[in-house]
Motif scaffolding. Sequence first.
Motif, PDB file in Angstrom:
ATOM      1  N   ASP A 166     -57.323  26.504   1.741  1.00  0.00           N
ATOM      2  CA  ASP A 166     -55.962  26.036   1.707  1.00  0.00           C
ATOM      3  C   ASP A 166     -55.560  25.420   0.343  1.00  0.00           C
ATOM      4  N   ILE A 169     -54.606  28.496  -1.567  1.00  0.00           N
ATOM      5  CA  ILE A 169     -53.157  28.864  -1.151  1.00  0.00           C
ATOM      6  C   ILE A 169     -52.144  27.821  -1.855  1.00  0.00           C
ATOM      7  N   ARG A 223     -52.807  30.491   8.212  1.00  0.00           N
ATOM      8  CA  ARG A 223     -52.509  30.664   6.499  1.00  0.00           C
ATOM      9  C   ARG A 223     -52.060  32.077   6.370  1.00  0.00           C
ATOM     10  N   LEU A 280     -52.346  22.177   5.565  1.00  0.00           N
ATOM     11  CA  LEU A 280     -51.642  23.206   4.766  1.00  0.00           C
ATOM     12  C   LEU A 280     -50.259  23.367   5.008  1.00  0.00           C
TER      13      LEU A 280
END
Length: 287
Positions: A166, A169, A223, A280
């Motif tokens: 995460d 990302i 995700r 996230l």
Amino acid sequence: MSRNAPQPRERADITAAKKVLTEVWPGQVQENSVALLKALHILTREGALNADSRRKLKQVLHLAQLLRPALDELLAEKPNAVVADLGTGKSYLGFILYDLVIGPAGHGNIVGVDVRAELIERAQKLAAECHFSRMSFVAGEISNTMLPDSRADMVTALHACDTATDDAIRFALHHKAKVVALIPCCQAEVATLLGHSKSPLDQLWRHPMHRREFGAHVTNVLRALVLEAHGYKVRVTEFTGLEHSMKNELILATRHQQSNPVAKRQLDKLVEQIGVAPALLDVMGNG
């Protein structure tokens, strides 16, 4: 020198290495590649390749080949393209990408990021020994690292454990990366959250084993949706065979637009249905 003079004989270790690499190495094996693989302790001094090293090398080479089309396209668009390899560890992926793609291209840069200063120091030394002048390293947490000009064109994270994926990302979004390649590992956060969920679907994860497996699956689904909501076209595929690694899911995303409202609605709906909100989701405030 006479044209009939005997040519210098290739060293036995180089010959042995080229022979064992024939099955796995893309294209013709060069002597400098052999030296690199020895320095990475993938090849022995004698040019041999044991079973564990073969498995590791095949994984990294397979990922490098999966990334190559996107990387070649980036290098054609941006001569100074930056690849950020997060949680780089011993930098197998970074070094092999440089050796196979970045180096021969004559332009582009690779930056490895890892919290372990001793690994960063070792990698910097090896890059200098290999004359990989456009390869550098940063010691620090992924979440606290910002590259110069806040730019990374491709972000990779190989087996970043649990929420470190995460962080990768977030890093990609903050640096406006065009390409993101993630191989998640050891997802635990969502499984823990599911244990407290009051969703009408909770029979899907009532048993601890199912909760771990379902949690890992849902983590990667979320995700992918987060990346799609930020305008990425996402492909989820098998990274390598289960005989090589149980952690074999590759999330490969390429940005085509600034945002995707349809994916955002799908993300919101799934989060509501399952009743969990992993950390996230903080990136969704940036739209």
